[in-house]
Enzyme design. Structure first.
Site, PDB file in Angstrom:
ATOM      1  N   LEU A   1      37.005  28.834 -69.450  1.00  0.00           N
ATOM      2  CA  LEU A   1      36.494  29.578 -70.591  1.00  0.00           C
ATOM      3  C   LEU A   1      35.657  30.763 -70.130  1.00  0.00           C
ATOM      4  CD1 LEU A   1      36.225  29.908 -73.612  1.00  0.00           C
ATOM      5  CD2 LEU A   1      34.350  28.239 -73.588  1.00  0.00           C
ATOM      6  N   LYS A   2      34.833  30.573 -69.107  1.00  0.00           N
ATOM      7  CA  LYS A   2      34.024  31.678 -68.597  1.00  0.00           C
ATOM      8  C   LYS A   2      34.908  32.803 -68.077  1.00  0.00           C
ATOM      9  CE  LYS A   2      30.831  34.339 -67.305  1.00  0.00           C
ATOM     10  NZ  LYS A   2      30.073  34.254 -66.072  1.00  0.00           N
ATOM     11  N   LEU A   3      35.967  32.460 -67.349  1.00  0.00           N
ATOM     12  CA  LEU A   3      36.861  33.497 -66.835  1.00  0.00           C
ATOM     13  C   LEU A   3      37.597  34.197 -67.972  1.00  0.00           C
ATOM     14  CD1 LEU A   3      38.310  31.767 -63.646  1.00  0.00           C
ATOM     15  CD2 LEU A   3      36.440  33.423 -63.817  1.00  0.00           C
TER      16      LEU A   3
ATOM     17  N   THR B   1      29.600  31.723 -61.583  1.00  0.00           N
ATOM     18  CA  THR B   1      30.980  32.019 -61.978  1.00  0.00           C
ATOM     19  C   THR B   1      31.851  31.874 -60.738  1.00  0.00           C
ATOM     20  OG1 THR B   1      30.270  33.555 -63.704  1.00  0.00           O
ATOM     21  CG2 THR B   1      32.544  33.741 -62.947  1.00  0.00           C
TER      22      THR B   1
END
Length: 297
Positions: free
Chosen positions: A169-171, A95
């Site tokens: 999208l991960k954040l 991440t």
């Protein structure tokens, strides 16, 4: 079938164990690199290797703690990408910021390496169960080649774009997750302060419209008041800081993310730093003057 792995932390280690087990059935080792040699020894089927051997692999997977660690390993004239061959694949599961990811992509494209941004979503428990979720963006060929290996530790793989879409999208998902813990901290503390028993609060929460897979996963440790870190306050502060920075860079107003980041920053300066991020509940309870709740024997 030559495969390299860099980074054997809380998530990286169980992910690598699943992959090494898969490769071993075909008689291949997983070449691994970590700053702690004991972590490599704890992965059956893994062989310690330096950057030169890792870089010679057809596919390399990285799982690193932050932007600085990733840049130090992958970028520069002596970094991983500079040692990789044309048409090899780098699947990057950390991440990190879209900016660092874009710098990796630029270096990879100059080298002819296929970069797959593949940040992983899940906990240590889902990693152990090979049930992680991956958000993937990059060349289709990179995902096609990496998918069988990624599927050894990920239950769900989402293809979401060709550049840094997976990072955003991960954040975004981590914003939801991190904010949920802070909301839960306030809400559950309010109910406790109003005299509702801890067991009753959690039973009602689990059966309410506020329940979610995240809440369901956390209910049992919350019943036990177990705040052992599946994902720590310090780690969530890092991710919320990345989300705020991404909002600033893209012109998205994120006042809630700023507030949540600041709450984690305050908790990070206390003894809660290395506890699970749901230890935000402890911070709220302390602020309200509450001690440990009475619980059934």
């Amino acid at each position: 079938m030559s495969t390299g792995w860099i980074g054997l932390g809380k998530l990286g280690a169980p992910m690598a164990r699943h992959l090494a087990r898969h490769l071993a059935t075909a008689g291949f080792p997983l070449l691994a690199l970590d700053r702690d040699p004991a972590r490599i020894a704890a992965v059956p089927g893994a062989q310690a290797a330096g950057l030169d051997r890792i870089g010679a692999c057809g596919i390399v997977i990285t799982s690193l703690p932050d932007d600085a660690a990733l840049a130090a390993v992958a970028l520069g004239p002596d970094g991983l990408i500079a040692r990789m061959a044309r048409d090899s694949v780098l699947a990057e599961t950390s991440t990190v910021s879209p900016e660092t990811s874009a710098a990796l992509r630029e270096a990879a494209e100059a080298r002819g390496v296929l970069l797959l941004a593949a940040p992983v979503s899940g906990s240590t428990a889902t990693a152990e169960a090979a049930a992680l979720t991956l958000f993937c963006s990059g060349p289709d060929a990179a995902l096609e080649r990496a998918r069988p290996l990624l599927a050894t530790f990920a239950r769900t793989i989402h293809a979401v774009g060709s550049a840094e879409e997976a990072r955003y999208l991960k954040l975004a998902i981590n914003h939801f997750v991190g904010s949920t813990a802070q909301i839960a901290a306030e809400a559950l503390t309010l109910a406790r302060k109003g005299g509702v028993a801890w067991e009753t609060i959690l039973a009602v929460l689990g059966a309410s419209v506020a329940a979610s897979p995240l809440v369901a996963y956390k209910l049992d440790p919350l019943r036990r008041r177990d705040f052992a870190p599946a994902f720590s306050v310090a780690q969530m502060l890092k991710d919320m800081s990345l989300a705020v920075a991404a909002g600033e860079a893209t012109g998205v107003a994120m006042p809630v993310a700023v507030l949540v980041r600041d709450l984690y920053a305050a908790q990070d300066r206390t003894d809660l730093r290395d506890l699970d991020f749901f230890a935000a509940i402890l911070a709220a309870e302390r602020e309200a003057g509450l001690g440990e709740p009475d619980r059934p024997e």
